[in-house]
Write a protein that holds these residues in place. Structure first.
Motif, PDB file in Angstrom:
ATOM      1  N   LEU A 112       0.898  -1.129  -0.259  1.00  0.00           N
ATOM      2  CA  LEU A 112      -0.029  -0.005   0.048  1.00  0.00           C
ATOM      3  C   LEU A 112       0.981   1.261  -0.005  1.00  0.00           C
ATOM      4  CD1 LEU A 112      -2.808  -0.976   2.771  1.00  0.00           C
ATOM      5  CD2 LEU A 112      -2.858  -0.863   0.072  1.00  0.00           C
ATOM      6  N   PHE A 113       0.653   2.068  -1.054  1.00  0.00           N
ATOM      7  CA  PHE A 113       1.157   3.354  -1.186  1.00  0.00           C
ATOM      8  C   PHE A 113       0.725   4.332  -2.269  1.00  0.00           C
ATOM      9  CE2 PHE A 113       3.603   0.230  -3.963  1.00  0.00           C
ATOM     10  CZ  PHE A 113       3.398   1.098  -5.167  1.00  0.00           C
ATOM     11  N   ALA A 114       1.050   5.545  -2.173  1.00  0.00           N
ATOM     12  CA  ALA A 114       0.541   6.312  -2.967  1.00  0.00           C
ATOM     13  C   ALA A 114       1.658   7.208  -4.078  1.00  0.00           C
ATOM     14  CB  ALA A 114      -0.325   7.328  -2.604  1.00  0.00           C
ATOM     15  N   GLY A 115       1.471   7.483  -5.124  1.00  0.00           N
ATOM     16  CA  GLY A 115       2.466   8.266  -5.729  1.00  0.00           C
ATOM     17  C   GLY A 115       3.163   7.293  -6.685  1.00  0.00           C
ATOM     18  N   ARG A 148       0.495   9.934   2.834  1.00  0.00           N
ATOM     19  CA  ARG A 148      -0.291  10.716   3.809  1.00  0.00           C
ATOM     20  C   ARG A 148      -1.629  11.176   3.090  1.00  0.00           C
ATOM     21  NH1 ARG A 148       4.420  13.469   7.726  1.00  0.00           N
ATOM     22  NH2 ARG A 148       4.894  11.360   8.829  1.00  0.00           N
ATOM     23  N   ALA A 149      -1.315  11.807   2.105  1.00  0.00           N
ATOM     24  CA  ALA A 149      -2.405  12.873   1.188  1.00  0.00           C
ATOM     25  C   ALA A 149      -3.503  11.750   0.478  1.00  0.00           C
ATOM     26  CB  ALA A 149      -1.676  13.751   0.365  1.00  0.00           C
ATOM     27  N   ALA A 150      -3.320  10.529   0.501  1.00  0.00           N
ATOM     28  CA  ALA A 150      -4.032   9.694  -0.342  1.00  0.00           C
ATOM     29  C   ALA A 150      -5.425   9.392   0.580  1.00  0.00           C
ATOM     30  CB  ALA A 150      -3.402   8.448  -0.714  1.00  0.00           C
ATOM     31  N   SER A 151      -6.451   9.315  -0.089  1.00  0.00           N
ATOM     32  CA  SER A 151      -7.761   9.108   0.579  1.00  0.00           C
ATOM     33  C   SER A 151      -7.869   7.234   0.773  1.00  0.00           C
ATOM     34  CB  SER A 151      -8.898   9.582  -0.502  1.00  0.00           C
ATOM     35  OG  SER A 151      -9.344   8.518  -1.467  1.00  0.00           O
ATOM     36  N   GLU A 152      -8.610   6.889   1.484  1.00  0.00           N
ATOM     37  CA  GLU A 152      -8.928   5.492   2.021  1.00  0.00           C
ATOM     38  C   GLU A 152      -9.263   4.801   0.756  1.00  0.00           C
ATOM     39  OE1 GLU A 152     -12.385   3.629   4.335  1.00  0.00           O
ATOM     40  OE2 GLU A 152     -10.607   3.945   5.718  1.00  0.00           O
ATOM     41  N   GLY A 153     -10.168   5.595  -0.068  1.00  0.00           N
ATOM     42  CA  GLY A 153     -10.713   4.897  -1.165  1.00  0.00           C
ATOM     43  C   GLY A 153      -9.400   4.740  -2.466  1.00  0.00           C
ATOM     44  N   GLU A 154      -8.882   5.565  -2.408  1.00  0.00           N
ATOM     45  CA  GLU A 154      -7.573   5.493  -3.285  1.00  0.00           C
ATOM     46  C   GLU A 154      -6.618   4.519  -3.047  1.00  0.00           C
ATOM     47  OE1 GLU A 154      -7.127  10.169  -4.715  1.00  0.00           O
ATOM     48  OE2 GLU A 154      -6.175   9.584  -2.864  1.00  0.00           O
ATOM     49  N   LEU A 155      -6.351   4.288  -1.553  1.00  0.00           N
ATOM     50  CA  LEU A 155      -5.329   3.265  -1.152  1.00  0.00           C
ATOM     51  C   LEU A 155      -6.084   1.515  -1.368  1.00  0.00           C
ATOM     52  CD1 LEU A 155      -4.027   4.829   1.783  1.00  0.00           C
ATOM     53  CD2 LEU A 155      -2.747   4.334  -0.161  1.00  0.00           C
ATOM     54  N   LEU A 156      -7.306   1.861  -1.201  1.00  0.00           N
ATOM     55  CA  LEU A 156      -8.066   0.475  -1.321  1.00  0.00           C
ATOM     56  C   LEU A 156      -8.081   0.129  -2.871  1.00  0.00           C
ATOM     57  CD1 LEU A 156     -11.286   0.963   1.009  1.00  0.00           C
ATOM     58  CD2 LEU A 156      -9.681  -1.180   0.998  1.00  0.00           C
TER      59      LEU A 156
END
Length: 453
Positions: A112-115, A148-156
């Motif tokens: 799980l990560f963003a970017g 940190r800036a990502a939403s729960e929906g985006e991470l799911l």
């Protein structure tokens, strides 16, 4: 063979849930008998067929999500009938001459990560090191800001995407680390989402807390930043994570320039006090004492180990000989993607009697590769493991690295019915075709969850 034909109790309750019977396999590799180390790492329990359609061809039977019998088809069918399990209640699954293995297990991912960090590839080509990029605010810290800036929906959505990809390469269980929050709120969110994705399935997800992945930006400007962050991990993050009740393991990046062995020991001892089993990022970039610490703490796994000291290998060998093996979880795609000219000394670990597992280290910067079958290829080409040693490393030994060897990682009666049917006749061809889509069918807990004609 008698034990392979044992049929476990259960399934005669009148319920309509059918079992399954895999037939038509060229070979079934069982990995029965427990964790492999030393010469045993290459002993995989292979059942072969002269004629995949014949009565002596190996087959696997499952009922209510568990393996009930493995062996020659005629003998398995007779054993099922003798136990009062009518063959008509078993869905036949034709392996079409393919090989059958336990479901693959990826014991080290950063799911799980963003970017994304594709710019780092060019930086490394220009000579920048991992620690250079981290010190400049990139690397893990770049991902922390995005996560940190990502939403729960985006991470799911992100997690589902990559779990689907992993499933397509035969993976039925993964470990998923946090570590891209570095504050209690985001770390809790990452662990919770990993847990939710595992409950959603079909891939099982084992959450690991990795709050000690790096020192976050808000601590880095302080003169005692690293030590202050270690105290906050012990006094704030760990109690919150433990109360949350989702994480199974605690991990620390024990590495020169990140966390020292003493700091890592303090975090992991505190974590154990909260009921979290320790594991380590150890000796990835330099011999930093991680292997020695893993042996001292009887950690479940020491991961990376690209540059362990001789003393570290010896310490892990002594722990294994004493009956407390720490799994050496090696990550060959990472050293390749970091453009290193050396790789983890897999043969030294095998020869020393240390059980070896293989993982992808799937992450946004140093191993953006969700294909565990590809890691098998790299383990053979770059680490010198044989195809059978590498297969043991992503099944029963990977299960041991997650303390799940009594449940998954092999095909034997009583174990969870996780298995893969491959579009090749022998498992020796899995590493031989790097990156190819070789999976025909994936069965998870007795249910077909992926099927390619």
């Amino acid at each position: 063979m008698t034990s392979s034909l044992r049929v476990i109790e259960g399934g005669r309750t009148g319920e309509l849930t059918p079992g399954f019977l895999v037939v038509g396999a060229s070979e079934v590799v069982t990995l029965e008998g427990g964790v492999r180390r030393g010469p045993e790492q290459s002993q995989v329990g292979r059942l072969l067929a002269d004629d995949p359609a014949g009565p002596e061809a190996p087959s696997v039977a499952g009922w209510e999500g568990r393996v009930v019998a493995v062996g020659p088809r005629a003998a398995v069918e007779a054993a099922l009938e003798a136990e009062g399990l009518p063959l008509g209640r078993f869905a036949r699954i034709d392996a079409a001459g393919g090989a059958v293995t336990p479901g693959l297990i990826d014991p080290h991912t950063h799911l799980l990560f963003a970017g994304s960090r594709e710019d780092e590839l060019v930086l490394r080509q220009g000579g920048a090191s991992y620690l250079d990029i981290l010190a400049a605010g990139g690397g893990i810290l770049s991902t922390v800001a995005a996560t940190r800036a990502a939403s729960e929906g985006e991470l799911l959505a992100h997690g589902r995407r990559w779990l689907d990809e992993m499933l397509g390469h035969g993976v039925t269980t993964i470990e998923a680390k946090s570590g891209y929050g570095l504050d209690l709120e985001t770390e809790l969110r990452l662990v919770d989402i990993a847990h939710r994705l595992g409950r959603e399935g079909p891939v099982d997800v084992v959450p690991t807390w990795l709050g000690a992945h790096a020192v976050p930006p808000e601590f880095r400007t302080r003169p005692d930043g690293t030590e202050a962050y270690v105290r906050s991990l012990i006094d704030e993050q760990l109690p919150g994570i433990a109360a949350h009740g989702r994480a199974r393991f605690a991990d620390v990046f024990c590495e020169t320039g990140v966390f020292t062995p003493d700091q890592s020991r303090r975090v992991l001892e505190a974590a154990r006090g909260f009921g979290l089993e320790p594991r380590l990022h150890a000796d990835e970039l330099a011999p930093s004492g991680g292997a020695e610490l893993a042996a001292e703490l009887n950690a479940a796994s020491a991961d990376h180990l690209a540059t362990p000291s001789k003393a570290g290998i010896r310490a892990m060998a002594e722990a294994a000989e004493a009956g407390n093996p720490v799994v050496a979880t090696l990550l060959p795609i990472t050293t390749w993607f970091l453009m290193k000219d050396h790789h983890a000394p897999a043969r030294s670990f095998v020869d020393a009697g240390v059980p070896v597992a293989i993982g992808t280290d799937f992450n946004p910067g140093t191993s953006p590769a969700p294909n565990l079958a590809l890691a098998i290829s790299f383990a053979c080409v770059n680490l010198g493991l044989s195809p059978d040693e590498a297969l043991a490393a992503v099944t029963i030994n990977a299960a041991r690295a997650l303390s799940l060897e009594d449940e998954i990682g092999s095909l034997e009666p009583g174990k969870v019915a996780d298995l893969v049917i491959w579009r090749v006749p022998t498992t020796a061809q899995i590493p031989y075709f790097p990156g190819a889509d070789l999976v025909r069918t994936v069965i998870k807990r007795g249910r077909v969850v992926l099927d390619r004609p």
